[in-house]
Design an enzyme around this catalytic site. Structure first.
Site, mmCIF file in Angstrom:
data_model
loop_
_atom_site.group_PDB
_atom_site.id
_atom_site.type_symbol
_atom_site.label_atom_id
_atom_site.label_comp_id
_atom_site.label_asym_id
_atom_site.label_seq_id
_atom_site.Cartn_x
_atom_site.Cartn_y
_atom_site.Cartn_z
ATOM 1 N N THR A 199 0.821 -1.221 0.000
ATOM 2 C CA THR A 199 0.000 0.000 0.000
ATOM 3 C C THR A 199 0.848 1.261 0.000
ATOM 4 O O THR A 199 0.484 2.268 -0.613
ATOM 5 C CB THR A 199 -0.939 -0.004 1.226
ATOM 6 O OG1 THR A 199 -1.825 -1.123 1.132
ATOM 7 C CG2 THR A 199 -1.765 1.266 1.292
ATOM 8 N N THR A 243 1.349 -4.231 4.441
ATOM 9 C CA THR A 243 1.187 -4.572 5.856
ATOM 10 C C THR A 243 0.617 -5.973 6.087
ATOM 11 O O THR A 243 0.768 -6.521 7.179
ATOM 12 C CB THR A 243 0.264 -3.555 6.553
ATOM 13 O OG1 THR A 243 -1.019 -3.557 5.912
ATOM 14 C CG2 THR A 243 0.866 -2.155 6.489
#
Length: 333
Positions: A13, A88
């Site tokens: 991300t 993540t």
């Protein structure tokens, strides 16, 4: 003199921007991240490396093993530390793998972001800046791989992603964070003991390790298929302190004679028990069947440790010793 830090990007991300369809895709390299936040460049003498540009669920063990080898080569060339940015979803797994694979005392710091690079309030630049500060700090030496997120510093062994969207998505489960970055200053207040690195990993010996989470009403059909599917080991996330149904014990006992089987817990905190319950399917029953004790390692990290040990050609005695050393929560000999 500024520290020489390698900024490594694997995607995720933190590297993502919106496409024409409004969805996020990884597009930015480590160079792009650095150029988007020029103030970060003042924190160290930064060089970049972008070996992958993937969502973190698509990263493989082989890719992280190769990153570890690349970092060791860079440290031998004079780099003082490294920051790895990635998605993540598997950040805790990458951090644990690097902690197991890198013997040098140089700081290795893993970070990411919960919001895309173009999002209002994007957290990537702040996380990178904090990670660079930690990687350049003399107090980070000898601490193994660290995860830095939302101003907190976590040891790789205990960090977990505990929320799907929160900016403070990472915690040291069952522990306090080992430090923080406050007003641009790195402050440590704890240390996790390191284990020796696993140096003899050979990807040619890679064998899959199954991760099985016990659930009420689950049967043993999946377990009985594992040997025929080529699996080299199994990690069971038992209920509570490490429990399964009595009906599964026959299959588990048989598997334990064919491959290393590790007992972890599906709970987010706390160790697997050793000698509290004695009913069929209890931790006493499972450990007496030859299962290895995962201590405070979650199933995800127990699986990664087992995969590395199999790739290192470890025998049963070596595997048991490594789990005692790395799992935490196991009694000292």
């Amino acid at each position: 003199m500024k520290k020489r830090i390698l900024l490594v990007s694997l995607g995720g991300t933190i590297t993502m921007v919106k496409t024409t369809s409004s969805g996020l895709l990884p597009k930015l390299s480590a160079d792009d991240l650095l150029h988007r936040s020029p103030e970060i460049a003042s924190l160290a003498d930064i060089e970049t490396w972008s070996p992958a540009m993937l969502p973190s669920a698509s990263l493989s063990l082989a890719e992280i093993i190769n990153v570890a080898r690349g970092l060791r080569d860079r440290f031998a060339e004079g780099y003082d530390g490294a920051v790895i940015v990635q998605g993540t979803d598997t950040l805790e797994e990458t951090a644990f793998l690097l902690d197991c694979l890198i013997p040098e005392t140089h700081p290795v710091v893993v970070t990411g972001a919960m919001r895309g690079s173009d999002a209002p309030g994007a957290d990537g630049p702040a996380n990178i800046a904090d990670a660079l500060r930690v990687a350049a700090d003399d107090g980070s030496h000898g601490r193994g791989t660290l995860a830095v997120f939302c101003g907190e510093i976590h040891a790789a062994r205990f960090v977990r992603k505990i929320h799907t969207v929160s900016l403070s998505a990472f915690q040291s489960v069952g522990r306090a964070a080992v430090g923080a970055v406050v007003e641009g200053q790195v402050r440590f207040h704890g240390r996790t003991e390191r284990s020796p690195a696993i140096l003899s990993v050979d990807l040619a010996r890679e064998r899959p390790v199954a991760l099985f989470r016990f659930a009420m009403g689950e049967d043993d059909r999946l377990l009985r298929c594992l040997p025929d599917l080529g699996y080299g080991s199994l990690v069971i996330e038992g209920a509570g302190g490490g429990h399964v149904s009595a009906a599964m014990m026959s299959a588990i006992r048989e598997l334990a004679t064919q491959m290393p089987v590790v007992l972890a817990s599906r709970c987010s905190s706390g160790p697997v028990l050793r000698n509290t319950y004695t009913y069929p399917g209890s931790e006493v029953d499972l450990l007496s069947a030859g299962l290895l004790h995962a201590g405070e390692l979650c199933g995800l990290k127990a699986r990664l440790l087992m995969a590395l040990l199999l790739m290192s050609g470890c025998d049963r005695g070596c595997i048991e010793a490594e789990f005692r050393a790395r799992a935490g929560g196991a009694p000292h000999d």
